[in-house]
Design a protein around this motif. Structure first.
Motif, short mmCIF file in Angstrom:
data_model
loop_
_atom_site.label_atom_id
_atom_site.label_comp_id
_atom_site.label_asym_id
_atom_site.label_seq_id
_atom_site.Cartn_x
_atom_site.Cartn_y
_atom_site.Cartn_z
N ALA A 170 1.29 -2.26 5.27
CA ALA A 170 0.12 -2.98 4.74
C ALA A 170 0.33 -3.41 3.29
CB ALA A 170 -1.12 -2.09 4.83
N VAL A 171 -0.28 -4.53 3.00
CA VAL A 171 -0.29 -5.07 1.64
C VAL A 171 -1.75 -5.10 1.17
CG1 VAL A 171 0.09 -7.16 0.28
CG2 VAL A 171 1.78 -6.45 1.98
N VAL A 172 -1.99 -4.64 -0.06
CA VAL A 172 -3.37 -4.63 -0.56
C VAL A 172 -3.51 -5.58 -1.74
CG1 VAL A 172 -4.03 -2.33 0.19
CG2 VAL A 172 -2.83 -2.60 -1.97
N GLU A 173 -4.71 -6.07 -1.88
CA GLU A 173 -5.02 -6.90 -3.03
C GLU A 173 -5.61 -6.02 -4.13
OE1 GLU A 173 -7.47 -10.21 -1.86
OE2 GLU A 173 -5.69 -11.44 -1.55
N LEU A 190 0.86 -1.18 0.00
CA LEU A 190 0.00 0.00 0.00
C LEU A 190 0.90 1.23 0.00
CD1 LEU A 190 -2.91 1.16 0.28
CD2 LEU A 190 -2.56 1.08 2.76
N ASP A 209 3.18 2.50 2.84
CA ASP A 209 2.51 3.00 4.04
C ASP A 209 3.26 2.51 5.28
OD1 ASP A 209 -0.33 4.21 4.85
OD2 ASP A 209 0.20 2.60 6.25
N VAL A 234 -4.35 0.76 9.09
CA VAL A 234 -4.76 1.58 7.95
C VAL A 234 -6.13 2.20 8.21
CG1 VAL A 234 -5.49 1.45 5.53
CG2 VAL A 234 -3.35 0.38 6.24
N ARG A 260 -6.15 5.03 -4.82
CA ARG A 260 -4.89 4.68 -4.15
C ARG A 260 -4.97 3.34 -3.43
NH1 ARG A 260 -4.10 9.96 -0.80
NH2 ARG A 260 -2.60 8.63 0.30
N HIS A 261 -6.06 2.61 -3.63
CA HIS A 261 -6.24 1.25 -3.10
C HIS A 261 -6.41 1.20 -1.59
CE1 HIS A 261 -5.40 -0.02 -7.11
NE2 HIS A 261 -4.15 0.37 -7.08
N TYR A 262 -6.78 2.32 -0.97
CA TYR A 262 -7.09 2.26 0.46
C TYR A 262 -8.50 1.71 0.66
CZ TYR A 262 -2.92 4.77 1.92
OH TYR A 262 -1.62 5.12 2.18
N SER A 304 2.33 1.40 7.97
CA SER A 304 1.78 0.18 8.60
C SER A 304 2.36 -1.08 7.97
CB SER A 304 0.26 0.16 8.44
OG SER A 304 -0.08 0.06 7.07
N PRO A 309 -9.19 -3.27 1.05
CA PRO A 309 -8.41 -4.26 0.30
C PRO A 309 -7.12 -4.70 0.98
CG PRO A 309 -8.23 -2.11 -0.75
CD PRO A 309 -9.12 -1.93 0.43
N VAL A 310 -6.83 -4.14 2.16
CA VAL A 310 -5.62 -4.55 2.89
C VAL A 310 -5.78 -6.00 3.34
CG1 VAL A 310 -4.13 -4.10 4.87
CG2 VAL A 310 -5.24 -2.20 3.70
N VAL A 311 -4.76 -6.80 3.10
CA VAL A 311 -4.83 -8.20 3.49
C VAL A 311 -3.75 -8.51 4.53
CG1 VAL A 311 -5.88 -9.09 1.39
CG2 VAL A 311 -3.41 -8.84 1.48
#
Lengths: 172, 457
Positions: A58-61, A46, A54, B185, B359-361, A56, B396-398
């Motif tokens: 964080a990883v996003v799909e 992310l 980011d 997040v 931004r995929h948040y 944190s 979408p955070v995994v």
């Protein structure tokens, strides 16, 4: 005043056919190409507003659409399952049909769009839509039947205007 | 664990312990300037070095933590400790299968006296043993990761904070959501930076579970009454079902609610001002703690008052799973450790969230497939006072690891001096005090005031 005969100079039917060819061609090509589409989910870091990861961690799909020959699917699996249960649609007919559907849509779309044997291309495209209509009637997809009927009607109008065909690579 | 009364240990420091504590505190003060900017790191475990640990308590929660720690590079198990030989042997054999030859102990004091190479101890035993064991480990010079609740008594929890401060050692409390990137997040970016919810006016959380039988044990593994009594237990049934007895634990508001009430405090970044509650032991006749509870906190936020409702039901799993939901003037965020319960909703009149989506948040929820039952009337208002339907998004955070792993990683990184703790004991104490206040409100059936001084250890 005497009205001057101007039927030879009236470009309306020619433009009408051209419009129909463009619409039907683009519609068939895009539909055929979409049968080679698929989507994949990637895991990416992310990024913040500055484009840095980011804080944190964080990883996003993220889902990405892509096209490949390997992704070819003639119709959705759910629909394929329904057709498989229809006695009028035996597997020895549907299997080759599924195999050529996407390619046929692209080829006929190009033929209609560029005016390659326009009459034959339009007629074959009409037959293809009729074949799809037959399947949808069997599984009671009335909305789809109506939708295809509009396509067939447009093809019929285009065929009736074929003597006004211009901007074509070959004769009609 | 060691054979003594944990309550007495928590309430006061003996003379000998006072001397040990004072010595440790003096050393800590002397060494303080030498520590890294993050403070309290372990010089011997610098940047990626191996950390020797012991696990105290190899029950259900201890095994969850053990599995998570086995996936963390640089963590070396040296010992396990449990009063129950059955659990102790399980831990020893399980770790052997995973490449660690560990020594097993019944008493934590025996372990502390013999294990000289430990850097950290992970404590996952019943709540009433947390304070004595944690305090002893800290005083022995080890960093500690202790499961929540810190203690079943306020005095016990307070003593842990005090020992952490006295010794200068790290004490992380297992409120693991605080290290979960999905929660980080949601809190830091979506609520704080983007203020997507507008002014938050309400929150609610819940964890409902279906009726279940008490835990049993294989007959041949039962401990003798003498052994149980040595460690403060009345009998084997109480040992296995300690969560339901006031002497050992805090009941469902403590076991399940502590995680979620912690999220209220953490997301609101403050403590509640009052709490009112109701609940009771209405179903289970063999338990001391309440089965079901509903509490309402009042928080005074910079934007105004927000109320937070929390319920824990152990007699029905209905109600939509377990989650913490924050409701604002422009949107609502429903968070859960389980992504399937997580959603974010935008009020129809709120500004667009397109930038955060690009931004995929956030990502728009996929529309459910149309079914024969769907009809246009399903979305129509049945009352003119209804607000327009909210737009639905998902996060979408995994999290690609076990849910406890990031919190443990944060602890071990802090031990290495590479991070600061996400939930040090003094911070956790504030949340746990909110739980103690809720229990008081339910038991006294009254409005309980939360004085800020109560929340300082």
């Amino acid at each position: 005043m005497t009205e001057t005969p101007n039927s030879n100079r009236d470009c309306g039917p020619m433009l009408a056919l051209l419009l129909l060819r463009v619409w039907l061609g683009v519609r068939a090509i895009a539909t055929g190409i979409e049968k080679f589409s698929d989507s994949r989910t990637l895991q990416v870091p992310l990024l913040d507003a500055a484009g840095k990861p980011d804080s944190s961690g964080a990883v996003v799909e993220v889902t990405q659409k892509f096209y490949s020959l390997h992704s070819y699917h003639a119709i959705p699996d759910s629909m394929k399952d329904k057709f498989a249960q229809e006695p009028f649609l035996p597997a020895f007919l549907t299997a080759p049909y599924y195999g050529i559907l996407g390619w046929a849509l692209i080829a006929l779309g190009i033929g209609v769009l560029l005016g390659i044997f326009t009459r034959a291309s339009l007629f074959l495209m009409g037959l293809l839509y009729v074949s799809l209509t037959f399947g949808l009637i069997l599984i009671k997809q009335d909305a789809g039947v109506s939708w295809l009927a509009i396509h067939v009607a447009m093809i019929a109008v285009a065929l009736s205007l074929c003597r006004h065909n211009r901007f074509a690579l070959t004769c009609s | 664990m060691s054979p003594r009364d944990p309550a007495a240990d928590a309430e006061g420091l003996g003379r000998r312990r006072f001397l040990k504590t004072a010595t440790a505190a003096g050393l800590s003060l002397a060494l303080a300037p030498l520590r890294s900017a993050y403070g309290q790191g372990e010089p011997g475990a610098a940047s990626g070095g191996e950390i020797n640990i012991a696990l105290v308590g190899v029950g259900a929660q201890g095994r969850v933590l053990m599995d998570a720690m086995l996936k963390i590079p640089g963590v070396r198990f040296a010992a396990v400790c449990d009063i129950w030989p059955y659990a102790r042997t399980y831990g020893q054999r399980y770790l052997k299968k995973n490449g660690f030859e560990v020594r097993a102990y019944e008493s934590h004091q025996d372990m502390l006296s013999k294990e000289k190479d430990l850097q950290a101890v992970v404590v996952a035993c019943p709540d009433f043993w947390h304070a004595p064991i944690t305090n002893d480990c800290l005083r022995a010079g080890h960093h500690v990761y202790c499961e929540k609740m810190m203690s079943n008594t306020i005095a016990g929890a307070r003593s842990m904070v005090q020992t952490m401060k006295d010794t200068g050692k790290l004490l992380q409390i297992g409120h693991q959501r605080r290290s979960n990137p999905r929660y980080l997040v949601a809190r830091n970016r979506l609520i704080r930076d983007a203020r997507l919810l507008g002014r938050i006016t309400a929150a609610n959380g819940q964890w409902n579970r279906a009726v279940s039988a008490d835990l049993g044990w294989p007959n041949h593994t039962a401990m003798t009454r003498e052994l149980l009594a040595r460690y403060g237990y009345g009998d084997m049934h109480q040992f296995r079902n300690w969560r339901w007895f006031k002497k050992y634990g805090g009941g469902p508001l403590s076991d399940l609610g502590a995680h979620q009430i912690d999220i209220f405090n953490w997301f609101f970044d403050t403590i509640p001002s009052t709490v009112i509650g109701s609940g009771g032991r209405d179903y289970y006749t063999g338990h001391e703690w309440l089965d079901n509870a509903m509490v309402i906190y009042e928080y005074h936020l910079p934007d105004g008052v927000a109320r937070a409702f929390y319920q824990v039901q152990t007699t029905t799993s209905a109600g939509g799973g377990y989650f913490e939901q924050f409701m604002g003037t422009e949107g609502t965020l429903r968070m859960s450790e389980n992504p399937k319960y997580t959603s974010i909703y935008r009020e129809a009149a709120a500004p667009p969230w397109d930038d955060w989506v690009s931004r995929h948040y956030l990502a728009p929820q996929k529309a459910p497939a149309a079914s024969d039952d769907d009809s246009s009337s399903a979305n129509e208002k049945v009352d003119a006072r209804e607000t327009a339907e909210l737009a639905s998004y998902y996060l979408p955070v995994v999290l690609t690891k076990a849910i406890h792993q990031p919190h443990l990683e944060n602890f071990f990184n802090a031990v290495r001096g590479k991070a600061s703790l996400n939930c040090p004991a003094d911070e956790a104490f504030k949340s746990e005090m909110a739980v103690f206040k809720a229990i008081e409100a339910v038991e006294t059936r009254s409005l309980v005031t939360c004085n800020p001084s109560d929340f300082t250890a």
